[in-house]
Every structure is written in C-alpha cells, then in structure tokens.
Design a protein around this motif. Structure first.
Motif, PDB file in Angstrom:
ATOM      1  N   ILE A 208     -34.195  12.376-105.937  1.00  0.00           N
ATOM      2  CA  ILE A 208     -33.567  11.841-104.725  1.00  0.00           C
ATOM      3  C   ILE A 208     -32.077  11.661-104.951  1.00  0.00           C
ATOM      4  CG2 ILE A 208     -33.988   9.388-105.185  1.00  0.00           C
ATOM      5  CD1 ILE A 208     -34.118  11.102-101.760  1.00  0.00           C
ATOM      6  N   ASN A 209     -31.686  11.335-106.172  1.00  0.00           N
ATOM      7  CA  ASN A 209     -30.263  11.162-106.417  1.00  0.00           C
ATOM      8  C   ASN A 209     -29.525  12.494-106.337  1.00  0.00           C
ATOM      9  OD1 ASN A 209     -28.377   9.093-106.686  1.00  0.00           O
ATOM     10  ND2 ASN A 209     -27.990   9.701-108.781  1.00  0.00           N
ATOM     11  N   VAL A 210     -30.180  13.594-106.682  1.00  0.00           N
ATOM     12  CA  VAL A 210     -29.569  14.910-106.496  1.00  0.00           C
ATOM     13  C   VAL A 210     -29.271  15.117-105.008  1.00  0.00           C
ATOM     14  CG1 VAL A 210     -30.024  17.396-106.577  1.00  0.00           C
ATOM     15  CG2 VAL A 210     -30.500  15.981-108.576  1.00  0.00           C
ATOM     16  N   GLU A 211     -30.246  14.779-104.154  1.00  0.00           N
ATOM     17  CA  GLU A 211     -30.025  14.900-102.712  1.00  0.00           C
ATOM     18  C   GLU A 211     -28.874  13.999-102.263  1.00  0.00           C
ATOM     19  OE1 GLU A 211     -33.587  14.181-100.493  1.00  0.00           O
ATOM     20  OE2 GLU A 211     -34.643  15.885-101.394  1.00  0.00           O
ATOM     21  N   MET A 212     -28.813  12.774-102.807  1.00  0.00           N
ATOM     22  CA  MET A 212     -27.735  11.860-102.430  1.00  0.00           C
ATOM     23  C   MET A 212     -26.378  12.391-102.855  1.00  0.00           C
ATOM     24  SD  MET A 212     -29.233   8.096-103.134  1.00  0.00           S
ATOM     25  CE  MET A 212     -30.947   7.765-102.890  1.00  0.00           C
ATOM     26  N   GLN A 213     -26.315  12.987-104.025  1.00  0.00           N
ATOM     27  CA  GLN A 213     -25.054  13.561-104.481  1.00  0.00           C
ATOM     28  C   GLN A 213     -24.638  14.724-103.569  1.00  0.00           C
ATOM     29  OE1 GLN A 213     -23.151  12.306-107.033  1.00  0.00           O
ATOM     30  NE2 GLN A 213     -24.650  10.681-107.092  1.00  0.00           N
ATOM     31  N   LYS A 214     -25.589  15.542-103.171  1.00  0.00           N
ATOM     32  CA  LYS A 214     -25.282  16.627-102.240  1.00  0.00           C
ATOM     33  C   LYS A 214     -24.828  16.062-100.895  1.00  0.00           C
ATOM     34  CE  LYS A 214     -28.227  20.141-104.312  1.00  0.00           C
ATOM     35  NZ  LYS A 214     -29.386  21.022-104.138  1.00  0.00           N
ATOM     36  N   GLY A 215     -25.394  14.922-100.503  1.00  0.00           N
ATOM     37  CA  GLY A 215     -24.948  14.250 -99.283  1.00  0.00           C
ATOM     38  C   GLY A 215     -23.500  13.780 -99.391  1.00  0.00           C
ATOM     39  N   LEU A 216     -23.116  13.292-100.567  1.00  0.00           N
ATOM     40  CA  LEU A 216     -21.718  12.899-100.774  1.00  0.00           C
ATOM     41  C   LEU A 216     -20.795  14.112-100.663  1.00  0.00           C
ATOM     42  CD1 LEU A 216     -22.049  10.337-103.702  1.00  0.00           C
ATOM     43  CD2 LEU A 216     -21.375   9.860-101.339  1.00  0.00           C
TER      44      LEU A 216
ATOM     45  N   SER B 235     -17.408   5.263-104.752  1.00  0.00           N
ATOM     46  CA  SER B 235     -18.353   6.375-104.684  1.00  0.00           C
ATOM     47  C   SER B 235     -18.015   7.450-105.715  1.00  0.00           C
ATOM     48  CB  SER B 235     -18.410   6.958-103.276  1.00  0.00           C
ATOM     49  OG  SER B 235     -17.124   7.311-102.824  1.00  0.00           O
ATOM     50  N   ALA B 236     -16.759   7.525-106.146  1.00  0.00           N
ATOM     51  CA  ALA B 236     -16.416   8.448-107.235  1.00  0.00           C
ATOM     52  C   ALA B 236     -17.152   8.051-108.507  1.00  0.00           C
ATOM     53  CB  ALA B 236     -14.907   8.468-107.463  1.00  0.00           C
ATOM     54  N   SER B 237     -17.368   6.755-108.702  1.00  0.00           N
ATOM     55  CA  SER B 237     -18.142   6.274-109.851  1.00  0.00           C
ATOM     56  C   SER B 237     -19.576   6.764-109.789  1.00  0.00           C
ATOM     57  CB  SER B 237     -18.143   4.748-109.903  1.00  0.00           C
ATOM     58  OG  SER B 237     -16.842   4.245-109.998  1.00  0.00           O
ATOM     59  N   VAL B 238     -20.111   6.859-108.571  1.00  0.00           N
ATOM     60  CA  VAL B 238     -21.480   7.336-108.380  1.00  0.00           C
ATOM     61  C   VAL B 238     -21.588   8.804-108.816  1.00  0.00           C
ATOM     62  CG1 VAL B 238     -23.225   7.845-106.614  1.00  0.00           C
ATOM     63  CG2 VAL B 238     -21.973   5.684-106.554  1.00  0.00           C
ATOM     64  N   VAL B 239     -20.621   9.613-108.429  1.00  0.00           N
ATOM     65  CA  VAL B 239     -20.609  11.022-108.815  1.00  0.00           C
ATOM     66  C   VAL B 239     -20.443  11.148-110.331  1.00  0.00           C
ATOM     67  CG1 VAL B 239     -19.394  13.220-108.569  1.00  0.00           C
ATOM     68  CG2 VAL B 239     -19.747  11.753-106.569  1.00  0.00           C
ATOM     69  N   ALA B 240     -19.508  10.374-110.899  1.00  0.00           N
ATOM     70  CA  ALA B 240     -19.261  10.439-112.345  1.00  0.00           C
ATOM     71  C   ALA B 240     -20.496  10.015-113.136  1.00  0.00           C
ATOM     72  CB  ALA B 240     -18.065   9.563-112.716  1.00  0.00           C
ATOM     73  N   ASP B 241     -21.178   8.962-112.692  1.00  0.00           N
ATOM     74  CA  ASP B 241     -22.380   8.504-113.396  1.00  0.00           C
ATOM     75  C   ASP B 241     -23.465   9.566-113.382  1.00  0.00           C
ATOM     76  OD1 ASP B 241     -23.940   6.247-114.683  1.00  0.00           O
ATOM     77  OD2 ASP B 241     -25.196   6.654-112.925  1.00  0.00           O
ATOM     78  N   ALA B 242     -23.661  10.217-112.232  1.00  0.00           N
ATOM     79  CA  ALA B 242     -24.654  11.294-112.158  1.00  0.00           C
ATOM     80  C   ALA B 242     -24.288  12.419-113.116  1.00  0.00           C
ATOM     81  CB  ALA B 242     -24.754  11.818-110.727  1.00  0.00           C
ATOM     82  N   TYR B 243     -23.028  12.749-113.164  1.00  0.00           N
ATOM     83  CA  TYR B 243     -22.575  13.840-114.025  1.00  0.00           C
ATOM     84  C   TYR B 243     -22.821  13.530-115.503  1.00  0.00           C
ATOM     85  CZ  TYR B 243     -19.705  17.525-116.004  1.00  0.00           C
ATOM     86  OH  TYR B 243     -19.272  18.607-116.719  1.00  0.00           O
ATOM     87  N   VAL B 244     -22.441  12.334-115.955  1.00  0.00           N
ATOM     88  CA  VAL B 244     -22.605  12.009-117.378  1.00  0.00           C
ATOM     89  C   VAL B 244     -24.078  11.830-117.750  1.00  0.00           C
ATOM     90  CG1 VAL B 244     -20.307  11.017-117.632  1.00  0.00           C
ATOM     91  CG2 VAL B 244     -22.228   9.510-117.141  1.00  0.00           C
ATOM     92  N   LYS B 245     -24.946  11.593-116.769  1.00  0.00           N
ATOM     93  CA  LYS B 245     -26.382  11.485-117.041  1.00  0.00           C
ATOM     94  C   LYS B 245     -27.072  12.834-116.951  1.00  0.00           C
ATOM     95  CE  LYS B 245     -27.255   6.652-116.316  1.00  0.00           C
ATOM     96  NZ  LYS B 245     -26.281   5.873-115.585  1.00  0.00           N
ATOM     97  N   GLY B 246     -26.291  13.902-116.804  1.00  0.00           N
ATOM     98  CA  GLY B 246     -26.874  15.234-116.870  1.00  0.00           C
ATOM     99  C   GLY B 246     -27.189  15.887-115.549  1.00  0.00           C
ATOM    100  N   LEU B 247     -26.899  15.239-114.447  1.00  0.00           N
ATOM    101  CA  LEU B 247     -27.168  15.847-113.144  1.00  0.00           C
ATOM    102  C   LEU B 247     -25.985  16.736-112.772  1.00  0.00           C
ATOM    103  CD1 LEU B 247     -28.690  12.741-111.347  1.00  0.00           C
ATOM    104  CD2 LEU B 247     -29.893  14.666-112.361  1.00  0.00           C
TER     105      LEU B 247
END
Length: 176
Positions: free
Chosen positions: A124-132, A159-171
């Motif tokens: 679901i977080n992948v979908e949320m990132q695509k929504g961003l 929200s940039a923190s949200v993208v960065a967190d997803a990225y460093v967690k491998g998404l």
C-alpha cells in the motif's frame, strides 16, 4: 418486519463511475456476503502484527488503534471500465491516470505512520508513493496536507521525508 437491502456507491469522478464501483465492489452479494468479505479483509490486514503479553483491554486498544491507522490516508483512486487506475485531480479538474490519496497531514504522519507502512504494509505504501508522484506532476509540488481538494496551506516539506524514508527502506520503484 420486512428486511431490505440498500446498495450505495460513490465516486469523485462521475455517476457512471459510481455505478461501476457499485458493481465491482458489491456485485450481487447479500449483506451477509459483504459482511463476511469485509471481516476477512480486515482480519488479513490486522493479523500482520501480532502482540502478546498484554491484557485483553490492552490488546483491544492496540488493534483498535491499528485499525484506525490503516483507515488513512483515504484511497482517492478508482478503477475505470478498462481496469486502469484513475483519479479526479483537484489540480487539473480532470480525471487523470494513476493513484491518489488524501486525508493526512504529513506534519505528524511522516514520523510514524509512513515509516510503519513501509515496514509492515509495503504494498500500500508503494501505491501511496505513486500517489505523491501524481500530486507532484499535477500540482507542481509534494502536498503537505493531502485533502480531497487542492490545499497549499502548510510550510516545510514533511512529505519529502515520506519519499526519502520509502527510498532508504528499499522501495525503489520510483520509475512511475
């Protein structure tokens, strides 16, 4: 005493899309069928986290909070008649391709909700990132308060923190 069933659907896109949503979500299911499917879907989500050692009241509190946490952000996208993901864009005023979410203020959720979703519910977080990404492409920046309508009301860029967190967690699928 008579019993009747009322079927209701909505859409941010059109009445025709609402009818399609109604058919896709409920089809001709009875109330009991719908109840069973909804209970099963929520149990599938909630069982991803198991807690132990607490009292029954503490367990109820935990799972109640987990349930509420998973209710946000709201999915603002729909599946069109061709099976494509689409959403109404408050930025363009049109139906656009792709995901969109709303109903969260990033000033708090970037600290706990999104990092938690990255770890426990990455799909679901992948979908949320695509929504961003949709928000950025259509509005020109990442949202700070993702309401159903256009909102340019916050300072900073949580929200940039949200993208960065997803990225460093491998998404790292950000090739939208």
């Amino acid at each position: 005493m008579k019993r009747f069933t009322l079927r209701v659907a909505s859409s941010f896109i059109s009445l025709e899309q609402a009818e399609l949503n109604l058919q896709r979500e409920l089809n001709k299911d009875s109330f009991d069928d719908t109840y069973t499917k909804a209970k099963s879907a929520w149990n599938e989500k909630l069982k991803r986290v198991e807690v132990a050692g607490g009292t029954i009241d503490q367990m109820r509190t935990f799972y109640s909070c987990l349930y509420r946490m998973l209710c946000f952000p709201h999915k603002m996208y729909e599946i069109d008649k061709n099976g494509k993901v689409v959403h109404y864009s408050p930025y363009s005023g049109k139906t656009e391709a792709g995901y969109r979410f709303a109903g969260t203020g990033f000033w708090d959720t970037f600290r706990a909700l999104y990092p938690f979703l990255n770890l426990v519910y990455p799909g679901i977080n992948v979908e949320m990132q695509k929504g961003l990404i949709s928000d950025y492409k259509e509005g020109g920046w990442l949202p700070e308060w993702s309401s159903p309508s256009y909102s340019d009301i916050m300072i900073g860029n949580n929200s940039a923190s949200v993208v960065a967190d997803a990225y460093v967690k491998g998404l790292r699928w950000l090739r939208y």
